[in-house]
Design a protein around this motif. Structure first.
Motif, short mmCIF file in Angstrom:
data_model
loop_
_atom_site.label_atom_id
_atom_site.label_comp_id
_atom_site.label_asym_id
_atom_site.label_seq_id
_atom_site.Cartn_x
_atom_site.Cartn_y
_atom_site.Cartn_z
N TYR A 1 6.37 -10.53 -2.65
CA TYR A 1 6.16 -10.06 -1.00
C TYR A 1 5.80 -8.96 -1.04
CZ TYR A 1 10.42 -13.24 1.07
OH TYR A 1 10.37 -14.15 2.15
N THR A 2 5.41 -8.16 -1.87
CA THR A 2 5.29 -6.63 -2.56
C THR A 2 3.10 -7.05 -2.33
OG1 THR A 2 6.88 -5.26 -3.84
CG2 THR A 2 4.96 -4.53 -3.55
N LEU B 1 -1.98 -0.97 -0.45
CA LEU B 1 -0.88 -0.65 -0.33
C LEU B 1 -1.11 -0.08 1.03
CD1 LEU B 1 -0.10 1.27 -3.10
CD2 LEU B 1 0.64 -0.57 -2.95
N MET C 1 2.27 -8.98 -0.44
CA MET C 1 1.39 -8.95 0.76
C MET C 1 1.90 -8.25 1.92
SD MET C 1 0.58 -12.79 1.83
CE MET C 1 -0.36 -11.84 3.44
N GLY C 2 2.58 -6.93 1.49
CA GLY C 2 2.63 -6.53 2.03
C GLY C 2 4.18 -6.18 3.38
N HIS C 3 5.39 -6.82 2.30
CA HIS C 3 6.49 -6.81 3.18
C HIS C 3 7.02 -5.61 3.12
CE1 HIS C 3 10.40 -8.27 4.36
NE2 HIS C 3 10.31 -9.25 4.94
N PRO C 4 7.34 -4.19 4.96
CA PRO C 4 7.36 -3.80 4.87
C PRO C 4 9.41 -3.01 4.13
CG PRO C 4 8.21 -5.07 7.12
CD PRO C 4 7.21 -5.72 5.88
N LYS C 5 9.78 -4.10 3.66
CA LYS C 5 11.57 -3.50 3.43
C LYS C 5 11.26 -3.10 1.93
CE LYS C 5 13.63 -6.97 2.67
NZ LYS C 5 14.94 -8.33 3.48
N TYR C 6 9.79 -3.75 1.26
CA TYR C 6 9.69 -2.96 -0.43
C TYR C 6 9.28 -2.14 -0.20
CZ TYR C 6 12.06 -7.88 -1.18
OH TYR C 6 12.99 -8.59 -1.18
N GLU C 7 9.46 -0.85 -1.27
CA GLU C 7 8.52 0.24 -1.34
C GLU C 7 8.02 0.15 -2.59
OE1 GLU C 7 8.87 5.09 -0.82
OE2 GLU C 7 10.66 3.71 -0.50
N VAL C 8 6.75 0.76 -2.42
CA VAL C 8 5.74 0.86 -3.28
C VAL C 8 6.06 2.16 -4.20
CG1 VAL C 8 3.52 0.53 -4.73
CG2 VAL C 8 3.99 -1.07 -3.29
N PRO D 1 -0.01 -5.97 6.52
CA PRO D 1 0.47 -8.52 5.83
C PRO D 1 -1.36 -8.88 7.10
CG PRO D 1 2.79 -7.40 6.28
CD PRO D 1 1.64 -6.63 6.98
#
Lengths: 265, 474
Positions: free
Chosen positions: A51-52, A74, A54-61, A78
């Motif tokens: 998910y990260t 970053l 692919m850029g899922h908004p729920k996950y913050e780098v 998506p």
């Protein structure tokens, strides 16, 4: 140790959901056209990694970087990542009621390939792929994943990816919920995708699918990080000894493998 | 992560792009003063050269309107904000009605051109009436249908040319005392459609009426009566738009459908009023033995809509269907629903209601299912799905059941859901932008409705939804 020409470079990636850190320093490089398997237990953070990327908004780098063809992903949404040539096959593809598979595929291809493929051109393209994946024609007029069996969902994912021909395909537990016949069909689909030049990151917790899709690299994922890396042998070893054996970076367990494989080749 | 879906920004755009909000310069034959008096009602009737019975009907209805209280349910706050004294009740825009667009005053013709009516007429309609303010300014019907005895004209001409038929059915289904707004319409009605389809005649392509309000503070009160004789079929479509003004207009129609034995009426509405229009409409149908009535009802515009298309299943094996969608954005309340009244045995009805609320908009489903005593083997299914696009918006369901017999099979199902982050992410991961993904989810949600529309309308509706999702930078 970094290979600047690698397709995907993940460097010391930390990601969290809310206050909970899930990825704790993942580093991984994937070259064009290669096949990597990432194996880990449920809850180890495998899906978070996909998910990260692919850029899922729920996950913050919170730390580290993901580079695709040399550029950081970053700040990209998506759909922008998809347009660069990254595709994710979902573990649990969601239903979009009222939207036909054909409409979905057509719209997606138009966005990614920036070309509106006329239906009469699209249909024969689909037909060939659908035969390979043993998908019936009527499938196209059904609503996306609405009332699909587990196998049908996974087949749609592979069908879609085979049309998109991404540079990198991340397959998140594509083997889960498949009977042996469906598994073979889907695995063949993945192999053809790879033959056409797509690099594969195959996320799984069973070695089973690796009997049909041969990885050059196997990574063991545990508690938000890659603990071991090796060749296909590592997957067999994992099956023999179990995840517990690899729970911590285990020098004994991975010595052989890492010796034999030049990871960044 | 800095790459956001920016879902909220995109969703906020939905419904804000109203392309019908332009207005024309007023150049009218007659415009009543503001407010409603017996003199105005009498004047309307005299200008139309109506028979005495209609004038009497109007004046009685006016007395009922004065007497009847405002509804004490629905959005009472907005209802009580209506300033009846500030409304223009009758505007006659042109001297005569055209049967050729070239006979329509140029400004008005240009407006209908912009609305795409003449083009639609050429492409796929069997007949058109175009109402501007209080009067129908254009009407046409395919010659072959006319030869078969199909009548499709404005209600005023209907009264003049088919008085017996009108007198037999007019206000028999919705009497003037039905509710305050039915009384209002009955006193000042003007325009609307009169349709009669002779026994066994199937009108294979749709008839369309288009209603346009132009003046500020206009009150439009069209009156429609459709009679489908035995074994006939007709599909009637209505559309409506209005300019955007800062003060309110009022649209209050009365629509009566009579489906005689074995006939089939489909009545499709695409309501797209500007957000300063009150849309308070009474629609009711009688379906006799083996007849079928369908209301396909789309509510996209208006400030407040209160509309509950009703079907009275009067004869055995009569069937009724209401399929409705509602879209409520900022400062909009769509209070819509359906009434199914099973008077006879072996009757069945289906209600499917779908609503979307966003940006603080409000949708309500308000429905009645009533089964008369001794109506046996009755089947009814009601399904309401609401989709909320954000946390500011609201959706409510107010179902009422009055079941007076045991031999009844009723299903009621209601769901409320939100556009899921997971759906958006899934579509975006396949290359769709947030706007495109939202439009796809919304179109999919409305699909059971759009698939019932003639293709041209379905395409237009999908296009509208897509357009309305655009124009925002993520």
């Amino acid at each position: 140790m970094s290979n600047k020409n690698a397709l995907l470079i993940i460097n010391n990636l930390h990601a969290k959901i809310g206050d909970k850190t899930i990825l704790k320093g993942v580093s991984l490089e994937i070259n064009s056209g290669s096949v990597h398997a990432l194996m880990g237990r449920n809850g180890s953070g495998k899906s978070t990694l996909s998910y990260t990327i692919m850029g899922h908004p729920k996950y913050e780098v919170s730390q580290g970087d993901i580079k695709f063809e040399g550029n950081s992903l970053l700040n990209l949404s998506p759909d922008e990542r998809a347009k660069l040539g990254i595709a994710l096959s979902f573990q649990y593809p969601v239903a979009i009621p009222g939207v036909t598979v054909l409409n979905f595929l057509k719209t997606s291809l138009k966005s990614v390939l920036k070309r509106d493929i006329p239906i009469k051109e699209l249909r024969p393209m689909l037909k060939a792929k659908m035969q390979e994946l043993e998908i019936k024609d009527e499938f196209l007029s059904r609503y996306v994943n609405d009332g699909f069996s587990g196998g049908e969902k996974k087949k749609l994912e592979i069908l879609h990816l085979s049309l998109l021909k991404p540079k990198l395909a991340i397959l998140d537990e594509t083997d889960s919920g498949l009977d042996i016949d469906a598994l073979k069909v889907v695995a063949n689909g993945i192999t053809s995708l790879n033959k056409e030049g797509t690099a594969i990151l195959l996320i799984t917790h069973y070695q089973r699918i690796l009997n049909y899709v041969t990885p050059q690299f196997v990574h063991i994922f545990e508690n938000g990080e890659i603990t071991n890396t090796g060749n296909h042998e590592l997957a067999f070893k994992l099956e023999e000894f179990g995840y517990e054996y690899f729970a911590k970076a285990n020098p004994l367990a991975s010595t052989n493998s890492t010796k034999e494989v030049n990871y960044v080749s | 992560m800095s790459a956001e879906l920016s879902t909220m920004d995109n969703l906020n755009q939905i419904g804000t792009d109203y392309k019908y909000g332009f207005s024309d310069v007023e150049n009218y034959i007659f415009k009543s003063g503001r407010g409603l008096t017996p003199e105005i009602v009498t004047k309307i009737s005299h200008m139309k050269n109506e028979p005495q019975w209609m004038l009497e009907f109007r004046l009685k209805a006016l007395a009922l309107f004065y007497k009847k209280p405002m509804p004490t349910w629905g959005n009472t706050k907005l209802l009580n904000d209506i300033d009846f004294a500030n409304i223009f009740y009758y505007i006659k825009p042109s001297e005569k009605q055209g049967t050729n667009w070239n006979d329509v005053p140029e400004g008005i013709k240009n407006t209908f051109d912009r609305l795409g009516i003449p083009e639609a007429e050429r492409k796929f309609l069997a007949g058109v009436t175009a109402q501007y303010e209080s009067e129908v300014v254009y009407h046409s019907i395919r010659e072959d249908l006319e030869k078969l005895g199909v009548i499709f004209t404005d209600m005023d001409s209907g009264l003049r040319e088919h008085e017996d038929l009108v007198r037999k059915y007019f206000a028999t289904i919705i009497p003037a005392n039905d509710n305050k707004f039915a009384a209002l319409n009955s006193s000042v009605w003007s325009g609307g459609s009169f349709v009669y389809v002779p026994p066994g005649v199937k009108v294979d392509i749709p008839l369309q009426a288009y209603f346009r309000i132009n003046a500020e503070n206009m009150g439009q009160f069209e009156r429609t009566l459709i009679i489908a004789d035995e074994g006939s079929f007709v599909h009637y479509i209505e559309g409506c738009t209005a300019p955007v003004y800062s003060s309110d207009s009022l649209h209050s129609a009365v629509v009566e459908l009579i489906a005689l034995p074995g006939s089939h009426i489909r009545y499709t509405t695409i309501q797209n009023w500007s957000k300063n229009v009150y849309n308070l409409v009474t629609k009711r149908a009688y379906a006799y033995e083996n007849a079928k009535v369908e209301w396909v009802d789309g509510n996209l515009g208006s400030k407040l809509t209160m509309k509950y298309p009703a079907i009275y299943l009067m004869g055995e094996n009569a069937r009724g269907e209401v399929l409705s969608i509602a879209f409520a954005g900022d400062n909009q309340h769509q209070d819509a629903g359906a009434k199914m009244v099973h008077v006879a045995s072996n009757t069945s009805s289906i209600v499917v209601s779908k609503s979307i609320s966003k940006n603080g908009g409000r949708t309500s489903y308000r429905g009645l299912v009533k089964v008369y005593e001794d109506a046996k083997n009755v089947k009814c299914s009601v399904k309401c799905d609401a989709l909320l696009l954000d946390d500011l918006s609201r959706s409510d369901t107010y179902p009422t059941m009055e079941i007076n017999d045991q031999d009844v099979n009723i299903e009621h199902e209601a769901t409320v859901s939100k556009v899921g982050e997971e759906q958006l992410f899934y579509l975006m991961s396949r290359g769709l932008t947030a706007d495109e993904a939202t439009a796809m989810i919304v179109n999919g949600f409305f699909e059971p409705f759009t698939k019932e529309l003639p293709l041209e309308y379905a395409v237009e509706l999908n296009r509208l939804i897509k357009l309305e999702m655009e124009g925002s930078v993520g």
